[in-house]
Design a protein around this motif. Structure first.
Motif, short mmCIF file in Angstrom:
data_model
loop_
_atom_site.label_atom_id
_atom_site.label_comp_id
_atom_site.label_asym_id
_atom_site.label_seq_id
_atom_site.Cartn_x
_atom_site.Cartn_y
_atom_site.Cartn_z
N LEU A 126 0.82 -1.21 0.00
CA LEU A 126 0.00 0.00 0.00
C LEU A 126 0.86 1.26 0.00
O LEU A 126 0.58 2.22 -0.73
N ASP A 127 1.91 1.26 0.83
CA ASP A 127 2.79 2.42 0.91
C ASP A 127 3.43 2.71 -0.44
O ASP A 127 3.46 3.86 -0.89
N ASN A 128 3.92 1.69 -1.11
CA ASN A 128 4.52 1.88 -2.44
C ASN A 128 3.48 2.32 -3.46
O ASN A 128 3.76 3.18 -4.30
N ALA A 129 2.28 1.75 -3.39
CA ALA A 129 1.23 2.15 -4.33
C ALA A 129 0.91 3.63 -4.17
O ALA A 129 0.74 4.34 -5.17
N SER A 133 1.84 6.36 -7.30
CA SER A 133 0.67 6.57 -8.15
C SER A 133 0.10 7.96 -7.88
O SER A 133 0.23 8.47 -6.77
N PRO A 134 -0.50 8.54 -8.89
CA PRO A 134 -1.04 9.90 -8.70
C PRO A 134 -2.24 9.88 -7.77
O PRO A 134 -2.97 8.90 -7.69
N ASP A 142 -10.10 8.61 -11.15
CA ASP A 142 -10.02 7.15 -11.07
C ASP A 142 -8.63 6.65 -10.68
O ASP A 142 -8.19 5.62 -11.15
N SER A 143 -7.91 7.36 -9.82
CA SER A 143 -6.57 6.90 -9.47
C SER A 143 -6.39 6.58 -7.98
O SER A 143 -5.35 6.82 -7.43
N HIS A 166 -2.84 3.18 -10.01
CA HIS A 166 -2.71 3.65 -11.38
C HIS A 166 -1.34 4.28 -11.61
O HIS A 166 -1.21 5.24 -12.38
N GLY A 167 -0.33 3.73 -10.95
CA GLY A 167 1.03 4.24 -11.08
C GLY A 167 1.70 3.68 -12.32
O GLY A 167 1.10 2.95 -13.11
#
Length: 183
Positions: A126-129, A133-134, A142-143, A166-167
């Protein structure tokens, strides 16, 4: 040698970090009527302290994984338990970001897992996501980052924790090293 050294340093950092956390709590109480600038500064220090504490905890958990006598600490719990813990931990560090959550209806009510390690894995994902990701905006609604728990169709007694965002993704050349230490 580097790993053993950092483990020793991590243990030694816990004591002064505890003093800082206690001091911040006392400041909050003593400065309850202060202006917003002071409160923001205390919040910034508190956030940095929480990040340092999380870093130390992650490294100590990693040390546990690398020990020759490593054994899983299995317990029965709801598959949602480590997911909710992870979301709470990540939400504290990234309060401005929305994290979606869904659990499929056919997921077993109880599973046998090492809750600490599964929570750590989900927190890292989750932290990396969130970092890569924007954020959602009016021009890009939708990100969000989301966590979904579903049953593994190949192994019905297993569940899968999926984090999506959405990264930019991970470069093909880096995928082989994805689970290497410190990568």
């Amino acid at each position: 040698q580097q790993t053993a050294c950092f483990a020793c340093v991590a243990h030694e950092l816990r004591n002064p970090l505890g003093v800082i956390v206690s001091g911040l709590a006392n400041f909050r109480v003593g400065l309850a009527g202060s202006d917003d600038t002071v409160k923001r500064r205390i919040d910034r220090i508190s956030g940095a302290t929480q990040r340092l504490s999380a870093l130390i905890d992650r490294h100590l958990r990693l040390q546990r994984l690398m020990r020759a006598d490593f054994a899983l600490n299995l317990e029965e719990c709801s598959p949602g338990f480590p997911a909710v813990l992870a979301i709470d931990l990540v939400a504290d560090a990234h309060a401005q970001r929305e994290i979606g959550y869904a659990m499929a209806d056919d997921v077993p009510a109880q599973i046998s897992i090492d809750t600490e390690l599964v929570t750590l894995a989900i927190v890292n994902l989750l932290d990396n996501a969130i970092k890569y990701s924007p954020a959602s905006s009016s021009s890009s609604p939708d990100s969000p980052v989301s966590l979904r728990i579903r049953r593994d169709p190949a192994r019905p007694t297993h569940v899968v924790y999926e984090v999506s965002d959405h990264g930019p993704g991970i470069a093909a050349a880096e995928r082989e090293r994805l689970f290497d230490i410190y990568v």
